[in-house]
Design a protein around this motif. Structure first.
Motif, PDB file in Angstrom:
ATOM      1  N   LEU A  72       0.847  -1.197   0.000  1.00  0.00           N
ATOM      2  CA  LEU A  72       0.000   0.000   0.000  1.00  0.00           C
ATOM      3  C   LEU A  72       0.885   1.250   0.000  1.00  0.00           C
ATOM      4  CD1 LEU A  72      -2.492  -1.189   2.764  1.00  0.00           C
ATOM      5  CD2 LEU A  72      -2.754  -1.421   0.288  1.00  0.00           C
ATOM      6  N   PRO A  73       0.460   2.327  -0.683  1.00  0.00           N
ATOM      7  CA  PRO A  73       1.278   3.545  -0.754  1.00  0.00           C
ATOM      8  C   PRO A  73       1.050   4.474   0.434  1.00  0.00           C
ATOM      9  CG  PRO A  73      -0.630   3.764  -2.184  1.00  0.00           C
ATOM     10  CD  PRO A  73      -0.706   2.382  -1.594  1.00  0.00           C
ATOM     11  N   ASP A  74       2.057   5.272   0.725  1.00  0.00           N
ATOM     12  CA  ASP A  74       1.911   6.255   1.792  1.00  0.00           C
ATOM     13  C   ASP A  74       0.867   7.307   1.396  1.00  0.00           C
ATOM     14  OD1 ASP A  74       3.203   7.735  -0.136  1.00  0.00           O
ATOM     15  OD2 ASP A  74       4.899   8.312   1.114  1.00  0.00           O
ATOM     16  N   GLU A  75       0.444   8.085   2.376  1.00  0.00           N
ATOM     17  CA  GLU A  75      -0.556   9.134   2.180  1.00  0.00           C
ATOM     18  C   GLU A  75      -1.873   8.571   1.640  1.00  0.00           C
ATOM     19  OE1 GLU A  75       0.914  12.560   0.080  1.00  0.00           O
ATOM     20  OE2 GLU A  75       2.904  12.372   0.963  1.00  0.00           O
ATOM     21  N   SER A  76      -2.144   7.309   1.936  1.00  0.00           N
ATOM     22  CA  SER A  76      -3.428   6.705   1.569  1.00  0.00           C
ATOM     23  C   SER A  76      -4.024   6.041   2.810  1.00  0.00           C
ATOM     24  CB  SER A  76      -3.276   5.674   0.445  1.00  0.00           C
ATOM     25  OG  SER A  76      -2.580   4.517   0.888  1.00  0.00           O
TER      26      SER A  76
ATOM     27  N   PRO B   3       1.429   4.228   6.923  1.00  0.00           N
ATOM     28  CA  PRO B   3       2.527   5.071   7.417  1.00  0.00           C
ATOM     29  C   PRO B   3       3.701   5.217   6.459  1.00  0.00           C
ATOM     30  CG  PRO B   3       2.613   2.915   8.460  1.00  0.00           C
ATOM     31  CD  PRO B   3       1.366   2.928   7.626  1.00  0.00           C
ATOM     32  N   ARG B   4       3.886   4.252   5.551  1.00  0.00           N
ATOM     33  CA  ARG B   4       4.964   4.353   4.561  1.00  0.00           C
ATOM     34  C   ARG B   4       4.621   3.419   3.402  1.00  0.00           C
ATOM     35  NH1 ARG B   4       5.778  -0.561   4.128  1.00  0.00           N
ATOM     36  NH2 ARG B   4       7.293  -1.831   5.245  1.00  0.00           N
ATOM     37  N   SER B   5       5.152   3.710   2.230  1.00  0.00           N
ATOM     38  CA  SER B   5       4.855   2.892   1.059  1.00  0.00           C
ATOM     39  C   SER B   5       5.554   1.545   1.155  1.00  0.00           C
ATOM     40  CB  SER B   5       5.305   3.600  -0.220  1.00  0.00           C
ATOM     41  OG  SER B   5       4.532   4.748  -0.471  1.00  0.00           O
ATOM     42  N   GLY B   6       4.872   0.518   0.662  1.00  0.00           N
ATOM     43  CA  GLY B   6       5.495  -0.797   0.607  1.00  0.00           C
ATOM     44  C   GLY B   6       4.643  -1.879   1.213  1.00  0.00           C
TER      45      GLY B   6
ATOM     46  N   ILE C 223      -8.853   6.923   0.722  1.00  0.00           N
ATOM     47  CA  ILE C 223      -8.143   8.195   0.566  1.00  0.00           C
ATOM     48  C   ILE C 223      -6.808   7.920  -0.139  1.00  0.00           C
ATOM     49  CG2 ILE C 223      -6.994  10.111   1.765  1.00  0.00           C
ATOM     50  CD1 ILE C 223      -8.958   9.781   4.040  1.00  0.00           C
ATOM     51  N   GLY C 224      -6.407   8.828  -1.027  1.00  0.00           N
ATOM     52  CA  GLY C 224      -5.109   8.703  -1.684  1.00  0.00           C
ATOM     53  C   GLY C 224      -5.031   7.552  -2.668  1.00  0.00           C
ATOM     54  N   CYS C 225      -6.140   7.269  -3.324  1.00  0.00           N
ATOM     55  CA  CYS C 225      -6.196   6.088  -4.191  1.00  0.00           C
ATOM     56  C   CYS C 225      -5.378   6.247  -5.475  1.00  0.00           C
ATOM     57  CB  CYS C 225      -7.650   5.764  -4.523  1.00  0.00           C
ATOM     58  SG  CYS C 225      -8.675   5.514  -3.055  1.00  0.00           S
ATOM     59  N   GLU C 226      -4.934   7.448  -5.764  1.00  0.00           N
ATOM     60  CA  GLU C 226      -4.103   7.658  -6.950  1.00  0.00           C
ATOM     61  C   GLU C 226      -2.621   7.383  -6.664  1.00  0.00           C
ATOM     62  OE1 GLU C 226      -3.585  11.214  -4.493  1.00  0.00           O
ATOM     63  OE2 GLU C 226      -5.299   9.945  -5.040  1.00  0.00           O
TER      64      GLU C 226
ATOM     65  N   SER D 172       7.303  11.387  -5.426  1.00  0.00           N
ATOM     66  CA  SER D 172       6.106  12.227  -5.467  1.00  0.00           C
ATOM     67  C   SER D 172       4.858  11.416  -5.796  1.00  0.00           C
ATOM     68  CB  SER D 172       6.281  13.350  -6.495  1.00  0.00           C
ATOM     69  OG  SER D 172       6.246  12.841  -7.824  1.00  0.00           O
ATOM     70  N   ARG D 173       5.038  10.265  -6.417  1.00  0.00           N
ATOM     71  CA  ARG D 173       3.919   9.388  -6.765  1.00  0.00           C
ATOM     72  C   ARG D 173       3.647   8.334  -5.698  1.00  0.00           C
ATOM     73  NH1 ARG D 173       5.382  11.732 -11.290  1.00  0.00           N
ATOM     74  NH2 ARG D 173       3.910  11.765 -13.042  1.00  0.00           N
ATOM     75  N   GLY D 174       4.589   8.178  -4.759  1.00  0.00           N
ATOM     76  CA  GLY D 174       4.394   7.229  -3.677  1.00  0.00           C
ATOM     77  C   GLY D 174       5.406   6.115  -3.620  1.00  0.00           C
ATOM     78  N   PHE D 175       6.200   5.934  -4.653  1.00  0.00           N
ATOM     79  CA  PHE D 175       7.144   4.820  -4.685  1.00  0.00           C
ATOM     80  C   PHE D 175       8.218   4.989  -3.615  1.00  0.00           C
ATOM     81  CE2 PHE D 175       5.543   4.869  -9.103  1.00  0.00           C
ATOM     82  CZ  PHE D 175       5.095   3.542  -9.191  1.00  0.00           C
TER      83      PHE D 175
END
Length: 480
Positions: free
Chosen positions: A120-124, A176-179, A204-207, A242-245
């Motif tokens: 799952l990506p951060d900010e989601s 909390p963080r991407s991955g 939230i943050g599905c993009e 910037s995209r979440g990676f």
């Protein structure tokens, strides 16, 4: 009647009464089915399998948390078989769940606990729903870091706990963080199997985007910030983050042997794994960085901590220019050595010495005769490769030859030399030498354009930022 005769009759009568009493008692016990050692069980009694004098074997425990009888003072009917210990359940590794994948009608066997993986990506934020569909007792689920020790999983949840009895349980997980994350599922009645559904819905943050494991960028010659104040992979880190990676950056010696550089990379991978709370990483190496990455897997034994290894224009079979520069092949040693030293910017005596060690690590002689035989691919790692292809002005203008990139003047001499001696190349590495593992084709780029240099100016047909975005998306799609 004499006194002696009276005494004898009294004694005989007492013996008869005692015998009768003992016989009645034995018959009563047999009728009740409670005679010890018969193999017939009753509530709280021993069985024929229990050794004489031992306490009865029971299932359940008043003190076992999550057993379904905690605080009830109850035990289940004895069977002679020990019940499963709720603190020692078998951990069953289940599947990785990609975006849109849910668990439907899954059976949790008795005495076991399931572990699933999601990325799952951060900010989601995601809604997680657990539904017990069959079986006794509530089911529980928790989300934890993938490297969380098993003994601490149920005390270290990153989301509100889910407990599904008669009704589904839902919780919102703010990532909390991407991955990658682990999701554990267990039953409050572990002696029995249970069925369940497990669902994930983005709210939230599905993009936002991510890979399963952090991507580690590994630079080649000249070091990470050797070209003025700009980064080696120009703008790539900022664009992907910037995209979440999730991105990490290795900083190795600007020029040194792959033996030295791979040791430095190994130390940094240990740090990245801890910082990211990750089980594995994806390595993405350009030029010598790809060779260093292969060495960290094979020589340093990191095959269990690397999921994918992507190389961009790495000389897996060496590059003829370095053989020429070091006198390992006949030809103009001074011209070749001067070209390479000028390219990497080595000016001091020590820098030139380190640069020559790097050149040897990438020579055809070393790569084919020493490195490749001692650094075989690890079957646990997926190897992916790309290369660039360029051409000079004359070839560029010839219609139909398929070359769409005009070589940078900085490496024009190298292109001409390799084209004559070895064939199509990117100015420093031939197309054939760059192929390794799952080869995925040519980039419209020379060796400098491949990482967006200089200052992001590349051929109009090649957008290096879009290339790395798609590469990261491919890694995610392939569960890396």
């Amino acid at each position: 009647m004499s006194a002696a005769r009276s005494s004898a009759l009294t004694t005989a009568l007492a013996v008869s009464l005692l015998t009768l009493a003992c016989g009645d008692s034995g018959a009563g016990g047999a009728e009740a089915g409670l005679t010890e050692g018969t193999g017939t069980t009753g509530s709280g009694t021993t069985t024929g399998d229990d050794p004489p004098g031992d306490p009865p074997t029971t299932t359940g425990s008043d003190d076992d948390p999550g057993s379904g009888t905690h605080g009830q003072g109850m035990t289940t009917t004895t069977t002679g078989e020990p019940a499963c210990d709720p603190n020692q359940l078998s951990l069953l590794e289940r599947d990785y769940l990609g975006v849109g994948e849910d668990v439907k009608g899954e059976t949790l066997p008795a005495c076991s606990e399931h572990r699933w993986y999601v990325a799952l990506p951060d900010e989601s934020s995601w809604q997680i729903r657990l539904t017990r569909t069959d079986g006794p007792g509530p089911l529980r689920a928790t989300v934890v870091w993938p490297d969380e020790p098993t003994a601490l999983v149920w005390q270290a949840g990153l989301a509100p706990p889910l407990v599904s009895g008669e009704d589904p349980a839902e919780a919102i997980f703010a990532v909390p963080r991407s991955g990658e994350f682990a999701v554990h599922v267990r039953s409050d009645s572990p002696d029995d199997a249970a069925d369940y559904n497990l669902e994930f819905v983005c709210v939230i943050g599905c993009e936002r985007e991510t890979t399963r494991f952090p991507i580690v960028l590994v630079h080649g010659w000249t070091g990470f910030e050797a070209i003025g104040p700009i980064t080696y992979f120009y703008g790539v880190t900022a664009d992907l983050e910037s995209r979440g990676f999730p991105i990490e950056i290795a900083v190795l010696d600007p020029y040194n042997s792959s033996t030295v550089r791979s040791g430095q990379l190994a130390e940094q991978l240990d740090e990245f794994l801890v910082a990211q709370r990750a089980r594995k990483v994806d390595l993405l190496g350009h030029s010598q960085g790809g060779i260093d990455s292969r060495a960290v897997v094979a020589t340093h034994g990191y095959g269990d901590r690397v999921s994918a290894l992507v190389t961009i224009a790495s000389p897996h079979r060496g590059t003829y220019i370095t053989d020429l520069a070091l006198g390992l092949a006949p030809g103009g040693v001074e011209a070749a050595l001067g070209f390479l030293l000028n390219f990497v910017g080595a000016v001091s005596a020590q820098q030139k010495s380190d640069a020559e060690a790097s050149f040897y690590s990438l020579s055809e002689h070393y790569m084919q005769d020493e490195f490749n035989p001692t650094n075989p691919d690890d079957p646990r790692v997926q190897y992916i490769s790309y290369t660039g292809r360029t051409c000079d002005a004359a070839s560029f203008l010839i219609p139909g030859n398929g070359c769409h990139d005009l070589v940078d003047p900085l490496i024009g001499w190298g292109y001409a030399l390799l084209q004559l001696a070895r064939g199509d190349n990117d100015g420093l590495v031939t197309v054939e030498s760059a192929k390794w593992g799952d080869y995925r084709g040519e980039m419209i780029a020379d060796h400098i354009d491949e990482v967006g240099q200089l200052f992001g100016v590349t051929d109009l047909k090649f957008d290096h930022l879009e290339f790395y975005r798609e590469l990261a998306r491919d890694l995610f799609a392939e569960e890396h």
